[in-house]
Scaffold this motif. Sequence first.
Motif, PDB file in Angstrom:
ATOM      1  N   UNK A  77       4.106  -6.482   6.176  1.00 40.63           N
ATOM      2  CA  UNK A  77       3.043  -6.607   5.181  1.00 40.63           C
ATOM      3  C   UNK A  77       2.171  -5.367   5.001  1.00 40.63           C
ATOM      4  N   UNK A  78       2.552  -4.227   5.579  1.00 41.33           N
ATOM      5  CA  UNK A  78       1.698  -3.039   5.507  1.00 41.33           C
ATOM      6  C   UNK A  78       2.277  -1.979   4.579  1.00 41.33           C
ATOM      7  N   UNK A  79       1.396  -1.284   3.870  1.00 41.90           N
ATOM      8  CA  UNK A  79       1.785  -0.157   3.034  1.00 41.90           C
ATOM      9  C   UNK A  79       1.997   1.086   3.903  1.00 41.90           C
ATOM     10  N   UNK A  80       3.041   1.829   3.598  1.00 39.73           N
ATOM     11  CA  UNK A  80       3.362   2.996   4.417  1.00 39.73           C
ATOM     12  C   UNK A  80       2.287   4.080   4.294  1.00 39.73           C
ATOM     13  N   UNK A  81       1.846   4.374   3.079  1.00 40.57           N
ATOM     14  CA  UNK A  81       0.833   5.399   2.898  1.00 40.57           C
ATOM     15  C   UNK A  81      -0.452   5.075   3.624  1.00 40.57           C
ATOM     16  N   UNK A  82      -0.873   3.819   3.556  1.00 49.14           N
ATOM     17  CA  UNK A  82      -2.084   3.388   4.256  1.00 49.14           C
ATOM     18  C   UNK A  82      -1.909   3.478   5.764  1.00 49.14           C
ATOM     19  N   UNK A  83      -0.710   3.126   6.225  1.00 45.11           N
ATOM     20  CA  UNK A  83      -0.408   3.252   7.656  1.00 45.11           C
ATOM     21  C   UNK A  83      -0.538   4.699   8.119  1.00 45.11           C
ATOM     22  N   UNK A  84      -0.046   5.633   7.323  1.00 43.47           N
ATOM     23  CA  UNK A  84      -0.096   7.039   7.703  1.00 43.47           C
ATOM     24  C   UNK A  84      -1.538   7.555   7.733  1.00 43.47           C
ATOM     25  N   UNK A  85      -2.351   7.082   6.802  1.00 41.25           N
ATOM     26  CA  UNK A  85      -3.771   7.465   6.814  1.00 41.25           C
ATOM     27  C   UNK A  85      -4.442   6.906   8.065  1.00 41.25           C
ATOM     28  N   UNK A  86      -4.152   5.655   8.372  1.00 37.10           N
ATOM     29  CA  UNK A  86      -4.693   5.062   9.597  1.00 37.10           C
ATOM     30  C   UNK A  86      -4.244   5.855  10.821  1.00 37.10           C
TER      31      UNK A  86
ATOM     32  N   UNK B  43     -10.346  -2.013   2.230  1.00 38.07           N
ATOM     33  CA  UNK B  43     -11.330  -2.240   1.176  1.00 38.07           C
ATOM     34  C   UNK B  43     -11.365  -1.124   0.132  1.00 38.07           C
ATOM     35  N   UNK B  44     -10.700  -0.030   0.402  1.00 40.82           N
ATOM     36  CA  UNK B  44     -10.692   1.083  -0.554  1.00 40.82           C
ATOM     37  C   UNK B  44      -9.335   1.177  -1.262  1.00 40.82           C
ATOM     38  N   UNK B  45      -8.351   1.714  -0.612  1.00 35.05           N
ATOM     39  CA  UNK B  45      -7.037   1.881  -1.251  1.00 35.05           C
ATOM     40  C   UNK B  45      -6.103   0.714  -1.007  1.00 35.05           C
ATOM     41  N   UNK B  46      -6.466  -0.171  -0.063  1.00 32.41           N
ATOM     42  CA  UNK B  46      -5.609  -1.304   0.270  1.00 32.41           C
ATOM     43  C   UNK B  46      -4.643  -0.965   1.379  1.00 32.41           C
ATOM     44  N   UNK B  47      -4.510  -1.867   2.321  1.00 30.92           N
ATOM     45  CA  UNK B  47      -3.608  -1.674   3.459  1.00 30.92           C
ATOM     46  C   UNK B  47      -2.422  -2.633   3.381  1.00 30.92           C
ATOM     47  N   UNK B  48      -2.672  -3.800   2.840  1.00 22.51           N
ATOM     48  CA  UNK B  48      -1.645  -4.839   2.799  1.00 22.51           C
ATOM     49  C   UNK B  48      -0.970  -4.863   1.432  1.00 22.51           C
ATOM     50  N   UNK B  49       0.347  -5.125   1.429  1.00 23.73           N
ATOM     51  CA  UNK B  49       1.080  -5.233   0.171  1.00 23.73           C
ATOM     52  C   UNK B  49       0.750  -6.558  -0.499  1.00 23.73           C
ATOM     53  N   UNK B  50       1.141  -6.697  -1.754  1.00 17.93           N
ATOM     54  CA  UNK B  50       0.938  -7.954  -2.476  1.00 17.93           C
ATOM     55  C   UNK B  50       1.787  -9.060  -1.851  1.00 17.93           C
ATOM     56  N   UNK B  51       1.300 -10.293  -1.989  1.00 24.71           N
ATOM     57  CA  UNK B  51       2.017 -11.425  -1.403  1.00 24.71           C
ATOM     58  C   UNK B  51       3.431 -11.559  -1.939  1.00 24.71           C
ATOM     59  N   UNK B  52       3.592 -11.312  -3.241  1.00 23.79           N
ATOM     60  CA  UNK B  52       4.933 -11.455  -3.819  1.00 23.79           C
ATOM     61  C   UNK B  52       5.890 -10.389  -3.274  1.00 23.79           C
ATOM     62  N   UNK B  53       5.376  -9.197  -2.995  1.00 17.71           N
ATOM     63  CA  UNK B  53       6.216  -8.149  -2.403  1.00 17.71           C
ATOM     64  C   UNK B  53       6.567  -8.481  -0.961  1.00 17.71           C
ATOM     65  N   UNK B  54       5.623  -9.066  -0.251  1.00 16.71           N
ATOM     66  CA  UNK B  54       5.884  -9.480   1.121  1.00 16.71           C
ATOM     67  C   UNK B  54       6.973 -10.548   1.172  1.00 16.71           C
ATOM     68  N   UNK B  55       6.896 -11.507   0.286  1.00 17.62           N
ATOM     69  CA  UNK B  55       7.892 -12.586   0.267  1.00 17.62           C
ATOM     70  C   UNK B  55       9.268 -12.049  -0.084  1.00 17.62           C
TER      71      UNK B  55
END
Length: 423
Positions: free
Chosen positions: A117-126, A394-406
Amino acid sequence: MDSGNLAWYIAATALVLFMTPGVAFFYGGLVKAKSVISMMMMSFGAMGLIAVLWILYGYNMQTADWWGGILGNPFSDFGLGAMATGENATVNLTAVAYGATFAIITVALISGAIADRARFGSWMIFAFFFATIDYFAVAGWVWNTNGWIFNLGTTLGFSTEVIDYAGGTAVHINAGAAALALALVLGKRVGFQKGIHKPHNVPLVMLGAAILWFGWFGFNAGAAAFYAAPEGTSGDILSGIAGVGSPAGLIVLNTLGATAAAILGWAIVEKLKDGKPTAVGAASGAVAGLVAITPSCANLAPGWSLLLGIIAGAVCALAVELKWRLGFDDSLDVVGVHLVGGLIGTLYLGFFATGTGLFLGGNAEQLILQAIAAVTVLVFSFVVAYVLGFIIEKTIGFRVKNEDEIAGIDTVVHGEEGYALVD
C-alpha cells in the motif's frame, strides 16, 4: 590490519550487503503476487539511496565527535575526499563500506510494515530523512566511542557498559519501532483481517531467510577483524579474528545455534497453537533468532545462546499475533520479529551476559543499561518515523489509492509485473 583480516572484512561487507536482497526475497514472497515488484523495489531503493548518503555524510555523522556524543558533524569530511587519500585509506574505506551495509538494511527492514500500500517515491523521501535524522545519529550513539549510549555506564558510574555488538538497538529495535509508526500512519490494508492476506510464494520466503542466515555471519562477525588482544597476552595489538581471545569463533557458533533454536521455538508454538508447523513460520523463526543474537553474539556462552533462540522463536511467534488484537496492520510482522526480537536479545544480556549479567557474576547494572538503551532508541525512532510519515502522508501522500491497492500496485507504481504469463 594484515591481509587476512582485511580479506575477511571485505568478504563480511559483501555478505551483509547480500542480506538486503535477502530481505527483498523474504518480503517479496510474503506479499501478494501483484505487489512483489513494489515490495522488492523498496529494498533495492534503500540500497541505492542510503549507500550514497552514507558515503557523502552518513559515515561522518556516526564517527565524528561534534555535540556531546549525540550528533556527529556531517561536514567533517563530506564525500570522504580526505579519507581516500589518507595513510590508512584501504582499511578506513572498507570500514565505510561495511557501515553502509548496516545503514542500508536497517532502512530496508522498515518497508515490510507498509507492504501492498505504499508509494515508492514517498518511501524514498521517508528513507532519506529517516536515515539522516535517525539512523546516522543512533549508530553513532551506540558504536562511536564518543557516543552517549556507548559511554552510558561510565556516565552513570557503573562498572560495565551497554552491550550491542552488532545492532540489537541501532538496527532492529530502531527499524521495528519505525515500522510500527509507519503502520499506524498508513493505516490498515483493505480487507484487513486474519487469514485474508496469504504469502504468494513460500519458496521465495525460504530463499530470503536462507540468504539472511548466510549473510548474518558477516553481519555479526565482520567487526571481529578489528579485535585487539588484551594487554599482557601473546597476541598482536590488533590481532583480528584469529588473535588470542578473539570472539570470532563464539560469534559464529552463537549465530548458528541461536538461529537453529529459534526455528524450533517458533515451530513448537505453531504446533501447539495451530496444529501445524509451517514453512513460513520456520523462516520467520530463523529471522527472529538472528535478530535476538545480534546484540549478544559475543557475550553469551553457547548454551545461553541456545536458550535465547528458543525464547526468541517462541515469543516472536506469539508477538506477531498482537497486530490482530491491537488493530495495527504491520503487513509482514516487522514489529513482531524485529522490534520484539531486538528487545529480547538486548535485555537478555542484562541477565546472562558473561561476567556482567545478573545471573552470571554481575549485578543489576547491565540490565539497567540495556533497558535504558533499548527504550531510548525505541521511543526516538518511533517519534521520528511517525512525524516523517505523517508529514509525507498529509502533503504528497504516502499510501496508494484503495482501488490500486486492491488491483495490485506493481503496474501502477512501477509499470511491471512480477510474473508474466505467456500463452
